[in-house]
Design an enzyme around this catalytic site. Sequence first.
Site, PDB file in Angstrom:
ATOM      1  N   GLU A 194      46.426  25.899 -32.666  1.00 26.06           N
ATOM      2  CA  GLU A 194      46.065  26.912 -31.679  1.00 26.06           C
ATOM      3  C   GLU A 194      46.383  28.323 -32.190  1.00 26.06           C
ATOM      4  OE1 GLU A 194      48.018  25.960 -28.023  1.00 26.06           O
ATOM      5  OE2 GLU A 194      47.189  23.942 -27.945  1.00 26.06           O
ATOM      6  N   ARG A 231      50.403  17.758 -26.497  1.00 30.83           N
ATOM      7  CA  ARG A 231      50.471  18.584 -27.698  1.00 30.83           C
ATOM      8  C   ARG A 231      49.308  18.229 -28.614  1.00 30.83           C
ATOM      9  NH1 ARG A 231      53.216  21.797 -25.548  1.00 30.83           N
ATOM     10  NH2 ARG A 231      55.252  22.631 -26.184  1.00 30.83           N
ATOM     11  N   HIS A 245      44.404  26.035 -23.537  1.00 32.26           N
ATOM     12  CA  HIS A 245      45.819  25.784 -23.229  1.00 32.26           C
ATOM     13  C   HIS A 245      46.251  26.529 -21.951  1.00 32.26           C
ATOM     14  CE1 HIS A 245      49.891  24.564 -25.213  1.00 32.26           C
ATOM     15  NE2 HIS A 245      49.904  24.397 -23.896  1.00 32.26           N
TER      16      HIS A 245
END
Length: 322
Positions: A263, A234, A281
């Site tokens: 993000e 994370r 990601h």
Amino acid sequence: MTKIDVDLLVISEMRDYVQEQLDVRFRAHKLYEAPDADAMIAELGPSIRAVAAGSHRNVDTDLMDKLPNLEIVSNFGVGYDNVDAKSAGERGIIVTNTPDVLSDEVADTAIGLMINTVRELPQAEQFLRAGKWTSANYPLTPNTLREKRLGIAGLGRIGKSIAERAESFGLSIAYYGRSDQKIAYTYYDSLKALAENVDIIISVLPGGTATNKVYNEDVFKALGPDGTFINIGRGSTVDEDALIEALKNGTIRSAGLDVFDHEPHVPEALMALPNAVLLPHVGSGSVYTRNAMGQLLVDNLTNWFENGKPITPVAETPFSAK
């Protein structure tokens, strides 16, 4: 498929493969398409018994207050910091996630990101594409995986899958986690201690208050000027300002990141660094794996309402899958 007489609130957009099953199985209400999400919740709140969630909207106490008959939150993803699972558990609400089905894909990404970062493969590709190879060879990379020590922060399902792959590269392996698992790898009880004793850290730590910005200036200093930091856990676990400074000043050699704090926004200063390999990601981002994750989301909902048992309840949930 048998229709289940349940109102389901879909709060995040799902893959077509998943949404089609939800539409067939339940009375699925797409919150993300509503012109006025608050109005939809106010109208449907008392009838909603299930929520299909993703990372784009939180399931917090405010939302749960508006869904008084909520029984289950089925979350897309192994991480579920977008759901207040503790409060849900206290209310008797089941929370499920999608573990195992993505472990191999994420582990593959972590190893690929590590190799790319250590051996500077994206930079070498750009060197070629820029036409520079006709006049010079790409410089020998100062780093290698030979005789290196790998530290894995978070030795859960994904961490163990990474370790299995890393062993085939001849890497010695250590790990940090909440407790010593009494296995063959060396255990360290702090991130700083791990960083002091390895050359590469791969982080698989989850998000949340307990891990917020735990990768800070002290940890990067401990990792050292030959160190490489990889994060597929994370983004919230990293103090990005401290990481940028560490990369700029040579406190560490390089970093490979698949996750970021805000993000999809990535700091310009991070993108400008030549010693950072950055991915959008994509850790579990194959059709095969995302479909498997979506299927588990659907199966958790279906199994709960047909058999009274969730398949993959999270730790905070007042229910055992056994």
